[in-house]
Design a protein around this motif. Structure first.
Motif, short mmCIF file in Angstrom:
data_model
loop_
_atom_site.label_atom_id
_atom_site.label_comp_id
_atom_site.label_asym_id
_atom_site.label_seq_id
_atom_site.Cartn_x
_atom_site.Cartn_y
_atom_site.Cartn_z
N SER A 162 29.24 24.81 -47.99
CA SER A 162 29.90 25.46 -46.86
C SER A 162 29.66 26.97 -46.89
O SER A 162 29.32 27.58 -45.86
CB SER A 162 31.41 25.16 -46.89
OG SER A 162 32.09 25.95 -45.95
N THR A 173 33.50 25.51 -41.50
CA THR A 173 33.46 24.06 -41.71
C THR A 173 34.89 23.49 -41.70
O THR A 173 35.76 24.03 -42.38
CB THR A 173 32.74 23.71 -43.02
OG1 THR A 173 33.40 24.33 -44.11
CG2 THR A 173 31.29 24.16 -42.98
N TRP A 177 34.99 18.46 -44.29
CA TRP A 177 33.59 18.52 -43.86
C TRP A 177 32.65 18.15 -44.99
O TRP A 177 32.89 18.49 -46.15
CB TRP A 177 33.29 19.95 -43.38
CG TRP A 177 31.84 20.20 -43.06
CD1 TRP A 177 31.20 19.95 -41.90
CD2 TRP A 177 30.86 20.78 -43.94
NE1 TRP A 177 29.88 20.34 -41.98
CE2 TRP A 177 29.65 20.85 -43.23
CE3 TRP A 177 30.89 21.25 -45.26
CZ2 TRP A 177 28.48 21.36 -43.78
CZ3 TRP A 177 29.73 21.75 -45.82
CH2 TRP A 177 28.54 21.81 -45.08
N GLU A 181 27.59 17.19 -41.18
CA GLU A 181 28.59 16.91 -40.14
C GLU A 181 28.79 18.12 -39.23
O GLU A 181 28.39 19.24 -39.57
CB GLU A 181 29.93 16.51 -40.79
CG GLU A 181 29.84 15.19 -41.54
CD GLU A 181 31.14 14.75 -42.20
OE1 GLU A 181 31.17 13.63 -42.73
OE2 GLU A 181 32.12 15.53 -42.20
N ASP A 182 29.44 17.87 -38.08
CA ASP A 182 29.69 18.94 -37.12
C ASP A 182 30.53 20.07 -37.73
O ASP A 182 31.30 19.84 -38.68
CB ASP A 182 30.46 18.39 -35.90
CG ASP A 182 29.56 17.54 -35.02
OD1 ASP A 182 28.33 17.49 -35.28
OD2 ASP A 182 30.08 16.91 -34.09
N VAL A 183 30.35 21.27 -37.18
CA VAL A 183 31.07 22.45 -37.67
C VAL A 183 31.77 23.13 -36.49
O VAL A 183 31.63 22.69 -35.34
CB VAL A 183 30.08 23.42 -38.37
CG1 VAL A 183 29.45 22.76 -39.58
CG2 VAL A 183 29.00 23.91 -37.40
N GLN A 219 25.92 20.89 -37.01
CA GLN A 219 25.56 21.83 -38.09
C GLN A 219 24.26 22.54 -37.73
O GLN A 219 23.26 21.87 -37.43
CB GLN A 219 25.40 21.07 -39.41
CG GLN A 219 25.05 21.99 -40.55
CD GLN A 219 24.75 21.23 -41.82
OE1 GLN A 219 25.52 20.37 -42.24
NE2 GLN A 219 23.65 21.54 -42.45
#
Ligand code: BEZ
Length: 226
Positions: A162, A173, A177, A181-183, A219
């Motif tokens: 991160s 993040t 997380w 994966e999405d942030v 990401q």
């Protein structure tokens, strides 16, 4: 005691790999310094073994790892055989140094001592501290666990992933997380900028407050660097 964002002290220490000066030992790498209460104790053995097993991950992320306790070098060297056995590793050379701090000089200056954990002479032992230090030698994370609770070193790897991502991109993040994966877009980035950077990939959640601060993006990859 070092605070977040401060320069980590360039201490000199005796280790199982000889004398080191911390900044020179770290070089351009990220660093994880972690202390434990005592050699030849069960929880500590599982922790140091887990760090041995995670060495490929630490290497992949450019991280140097160093352990510390208030026991002697001789004690550390004897204990290493138990750690290797528990880790079920075939490596001949133990993959990271262990600092000795029988005098408690380093543990005291770094705020690592636990007054409730005493050795056989009644002296305080070091707690389970973890410090993450970046290549600029700044302290980026500090956590302190009690002696009876073993740490989760997968979490340490996750935090460094991160930190490395959020140092490079204006994202943060979210809870739990994991890499890939999405942030979230950082609050300091205006919506217009976020829209320019992420286009249709930007998802702004509708919230009861009507404030548009919960902004989700994939990401970032290098092409999206800002
Ligand atoms: C342990 O590593 O198992 C341990 C060390 C000190 C106090 C309690 C547990």
């Amino acid at each position: 005691m070092v605070l977040l964002g401060e320069t980590f002290p360039n201490f000199t220490a005796s280790t199982t790999e000889g004398t080191i000066k911390f900044h020179e030992w770290l070089g351009d790498s990220w660093g994880v310094l972690f202390s434990h209460p005592n050699d030849f104790t069960p929880v500590c053995t599982t922790e140091l073994a887990r760090v041995v097993q995670l060495m490929p991950e630490f290497k992949r992320l450019g991280i140097k790892v160093i352990a510390m306790s208030c026991n002697s070098i001789e004690s550390h060297i004897n204990w290493i055989e138990d750690i290797k056995s528990y880790a079920e590793t075939s490596v001949e050379q133990f993959p990271y140094p262990i600092i000795e701090d029988e005098s408690r000089t380093l543990s005291t200056s770094l705020g690592m001592l636990d007054p409730n954990e005493l050795d056989s002479n009644g002296l305080p032992l070091s707690a389970r501290a973890v410090f993450i230090v970046d290549p600029n030698k700044k302290m980026r994370l500090s956590i302190l666990y009690p002696a009876t609770t073993g740490r989760n070193f997968d979490e340490i790897v996750r935090v460094i992933e991160s930190l490395q991502l959020t140092d490079k991109y204006s994202v943060a993040t979210p809870v739990d997380w994991k890499i890939g994966e999405d942030v979230m877009v950082q609050p300091s980035v205006p919506n217009e900028t976020a829209k320019k950077l992420y286009g249709e990939k930007l998802k702004i959640l509708n919230l009861p407050s009507t404030k548009s601060y919960l902004r989700i993006v994939p990401q970032p990859m290098d092409s999206l660097q800002n």
